[in-house]
Every structure is written in structure tokens, then in C-alpha cells.
Scaffold this motif. Structure first.
Motif, PDB file in Angstrom:
ATOM      1  N   LYS A 140       0.834  -1.204   0.000  1.00 41.31           N
ATOM      2  CA  LYS A 140       0.000   0.000   0.000  1.00 41.31           C
ATOM      3  C   LYS A 140       0.865   1.249   0.000  1.00 41.31           C
ATOM      4  O   LYS A 140       0.577   2.210  -0.717  1.00 41.31           O
ATOM      5  N   CYS A 141       1.940   1.242   0.761  1.00 37.13           N
ATOM      6  CA  CYS A 141       2.859   2.383   0.802  1.00 37.13           C
ATOM      7  C   CYS A 141       3.459   2.633  -0.584  1.00 37.13           C
ATOM      8  O   CYS A 141       3.503   3.770  -1.045  1.00 37.13           O
ATOM      9  N   LEU A 142       3.901   1.571  -1.245  1.00 41.12           N
ATOM     10  CA  LEU A 142       4.464   1.722  -2.591  1.00 41.12           C
ATOM     11  C   LEU A 142       3.425   2.245  -3.567  1.00 41.12           C
ATOM     12  O   LEU A 142       3.699   3.156  -4.347  1.00 41.12           O
ATOM     13  N   ASP A 143       2.232   1.674  -3.527  1.00 44.03           N
ATOM     14  CA  ASP A 143       1.176   2.110  -4.447  1.00 44.03           C
ATOM     15  C   ASP A 143       0.771   3.557  -4.199  1.00 44.03           C
ATOM     16  O   ASP A 143       0.459   4.285  -5.138  1.00 44.03           O
ATOM     17  N   ASP A 144       0.784   3.984  -2.930  1.00 40.60           N
ATOM     18  CA  ASP A 144       0.449   5.375  -2.622  1.00 40.60           C
ATOM     19  C   ASP A 144       1.521   6.334  -3.125  1.00 40.60           C
ATOM     20  O   ASP A 144       1.229   7.462  -3.506  1.00 40.60           O
ATOM     21  N   ALA A 145       2.773   5.891  -3.118  1.00 40.15           N
ATOM     22  CA  ALA A 145       3.880   6.760  -3.502  1.00 40.15           C
ATOM     23  C   ALA A 145       4.114   6.803  -5.012  1.00 40.15           C
ATOM     24  O   ALA A 145       4.519   7.833  -5.548  1.00 40.15           O
ATOM     25  N   LEU A 146       3.869   5.691  -5.678  1.00 38.69           N
ATOM     26  CA  LEU A 146       4.135   5.618  -7.118  1.00 38.69           C
ATOM     27  C   LEU A 146       2.933   6.096  -7.906  1.00 38.69           C
ATOM     28  O   LEU A 146       1.815   5.890  -7.472  1.00 38.69           O
ATOM     29  N   PRO A 147       3.058   6.689  -9.039  1.00 37.71           N
ATOM     30  CA  PRO A 147       4.283   7.109  -9.720  1.00 37.71           C
ATOM     31  C   PRO A 147       4.726   8.516  -9.336  1.00 37.71           C
ATOM     32  O   PRO A 147       5.679   9.028  -9.887  1.00 37.71           O
ATOM     33  N   LYS A 148       4.026   9.133  -8.373  1.00 31.82           N
ATOM     34  CA  LYS A 148       4.365  10.502  -7.988  1.00 31.82           C
ATOM     35  C   LYS A 148       5.792  10.600  -7.464  1.00 31.82           C
ATOM     36  O   LYS A 148       6.475  11.584  -7.669  1.00 31.82           O
ATOM     37  N   LYS A 149       6.201   9.585  -6.748  1.00 29.37           N
ATOM     38  CA  LYS A 149       7.499   9.622  -6.083  1.00 29.37           C
ATOM     39  C   LYS A 149       8.252   8.360  -6.466  1.00 29.37           C
ATOM     40  O   LYS A 149       7.845   7.265  -6.125  1.00 29.37           O
ATOM     41  N   LEU A 150       9.332   8.514  -7.174  1.00 29.57           N
ATOM     42  CA  LEU A 150      10.124   7.366  -7.587  1.00 29.57           C
ATOM     43  C   LEU A 150      11.576   7.658  -7.260  1.00 29.57           C
ATOM     44  O   LEU A 150      12.189   8.535  -7.854  1.00 29.57           O
ATOM     45  N   ASN A 151      12.083   6.971  -6.265  1.00 31.28           N
ATOM     46  CA  ASN A 151      13.489   7.129  -5.920  1.00 31.28           C
ATOM     47  C   ASN A 151      14.017   5.856  -5.289  1.00 31.28           C
ATOM     48  O   ASN A 151      13.263   4.956  -4.952  1.00 31.28           O
ATOM     49  N   THR A 152      15.309   5.796  -5.113  1.00 33.75           N
ATOM     50  CA  THR A 152      15.929   4.581  -4.598  1.00 33.75           C
ATOM     51  C   THR A 152      15.634   4.360  -3.120  1.00 33.75           C
ATOM     52  O   THR A 152      15.764   3.250  -2.632  1.00 33.75           O
ATOM     53  N   GLY A 153      15.225   5.376  -2.405  1.00 37.01           N
ATOM     54  CA  GLY A 153      14.935   5.230  -0.990  1.00 37.01           C
ATOM     55  C   GLY A 153      13.520   4.777  -0.694  1.00 37.01           C
ATOM     56  O   GLY A 153      13.167   4.577   0.462  1.00 37.01           O
ATOM     57  N   LEU A 154      12.718   4.585  -1.728  1.00 37.98           N
ATOM     58  CA  LEU A 154      11.315   4.230  -1.519  1.00 37.98           C
ATOM     59  C   LEU A 154      11.157   2.846  -0.887  1.00 37.98           C
ATOM     60  O   LEU A 154      10.320   2.662  -0.008  1.00 37.98           O
ATOM     61  N   VAL A 155      11.966   1.886  -1.294  1.00 34.99           N
ATOM     62  CA  VAL A 155      11.915   0.548  -0.700  1.00 34.99           C
ATOM     63  C   VAL A 155      12.239   0.650   0.786  1.00 34.99           C
ATOM     64  O   VAL A 155      11.544   0.081   1.628  1.00 34.99           O
ATOM     65  N   TYR A 156      13.284   1.390   1.103  1.00 34.15           N
ATOM     66  CA  TYR A 156      13.699   1.568   2.495  1.00 34.15           C
ATOM     67  C   TYR A 156      12.605   2.266   3.305  1.00 34.15           C
ATOM     68  O   TYR A 156      12.239   1.825   4.396  1.00 34.15           O
ATOM     69  N   GLU A 157      12.076   3.349   2.763  1.00 31.97           N
ATOM     70  CA  GLU A 157      11.046   4.136   3.453  1.00 31.97           C
ATOM     71  C   GLU A 157       9.794   3.306   3.718  1.00 31.97           C
ATOM     72  O   GLU A 157       9.280   3.282   4.840  1.00 31.97           O
ATOM     73  N   CYS A 158       9.309   2.615   2.707  1.00 29.76           N
ATOM     74  CA  CYS A 158       8.091   1.809   2.872  1.00 29.76           C
ATOM     75  C   CYS A 158       8.340   0.602   3.781  1.00 29.76           C
ATOM     76  O   CYS A 158       7.459   0.210   4.545  1.00 29.76           O
ATOM     77  N   SER A 159       9.536   0.027   3.697  1.00 33.48           N
ATOM     78  CA  SER A 159       9.884  -1.088   4.578  1.00 33.48           C
ATOM     79  C   SER A 159       9.855  -0.649   6.038  1.00 33.48           C
ATOM     80  O   SER A 159       9.327  -1.360   6.894  1.00 33.48           O
TER      81      SER A 159
END
Length: 136
Positions: A39-58
Motif C-alpha cells: 500500500k505504501c508503494l502504491d500510494d507513492a508511485l508514480p508521484k514519487k520514484l526514488n531509490t529510498g522508496l523501498v527503504y522508506e516503505c519497509s
């Protein structure tokens, strides 16, 4: 004549293959009980795409899952160390063993974003196991 058939064929490919794929991806997604990461990834994408997204959502998902695990374990009461081992003591001991397990298992990824992801996924599995074991 063969070139003309190919030119007319391309729009049909688009209509029959690309548009149905797009319509499937625009459907409202259903999430499982503990799918905080997805859900965190889906809420962030595609507006926010960066390498820290996996870390942030995790990290966000791990915090929620950890709180739920703690809540489930504490719901069985305090550990009374006198006499026969209670269910609460057994759960606490099991949780300490699980902590050692995920720290050891995720060590290979400790210096990258994958440590948090590894920990989050193992804790999610633990939470689902606690649901089955505790009957919740």
C-alpha cells in the motif's frame, strides 16, 4: 501491399493488447490484512520514484507490524516465572528466539536497503503465524 497490411495491423495490436492492460492496472487494488508495504508503494508511485522508496516503505510497514506483534504477545498477559511456564512466557521466549533469527537471517543485507525489507517480510510472516497460533 504487405507494408500496407502491417501499417493497418499496428492499431489493432494497440487496441487489443495495450488498452486492456491499462484498464486492468487502473482498478482499485485490494490489500491483504498486513500489506502495509504494498500500500505504501502504491500510494507513492508514480508521484514519487526514488531509490529510498523501498527503504522508506519497509520502515513504515515494519513499525506497524512490530506494534501488532507486540500487541498480540502482550495480550496473553504477563510472564509469571514461578512454577509451570505460562503461555505468555512461552510467547515471550519464542519472540526472543525470533528476534535472533531475523537478525541473523537479514545480516547479509545489513548495509543496504534490503535489511529493512528482509526484517519487515519476516516479521509479517511472524504476525501471520501468530494469528494462526493464537486464533485471531
Amino acid at each position: 501491399m504487405g507494408l500496407m497490411k502491417n501499417i493497418l495491423f499496428i492499431p489493432f495490436l494497440f487496441l487489443f493488447f495495450v488498452l486492456p492492460l491499462n484498464s486492468e492496472t487502473n482498478k482499485k487494488k485490494e490489500y491483504g490484512k498486513y500489506d502495509f508495504y504494498a500500500k505504501c508503494l502504491d500510494d507513492a508511485l508514480p508521484k514519487k520514484l526514488n531509490t529510498g522508496l523501498v527503504y522508506e516503505c519497509s520502515l513504515k510497514a515494519k513499525e506497524k507490524i512490530t506494534a501488532l506483534i507486540d500487541e498480540k504477545i502482550s495480550s496473553k498477559g504477563e510472564c509469571d516465572k514461578e512454577g509451570f511456564e505460562s503461555h505468555a512466557c512461552s510467547l515471550n521466549r519464542s519472540q526472543e528466539a525470533f528476534k535472533t533469527y531475523y537478525q541473523t537471517e537479514c545480516t547479509w543485507n545489513k548495509y543496504g536497503t534490503m535489511y529493512s525489507y528482509c526484517e519487515m517480510m519476516l516479521k509479517k510472516d511472524r504476525l501471520e503465524w501468530l494469528d494462526k497460533t493464537l486464533g485471531t
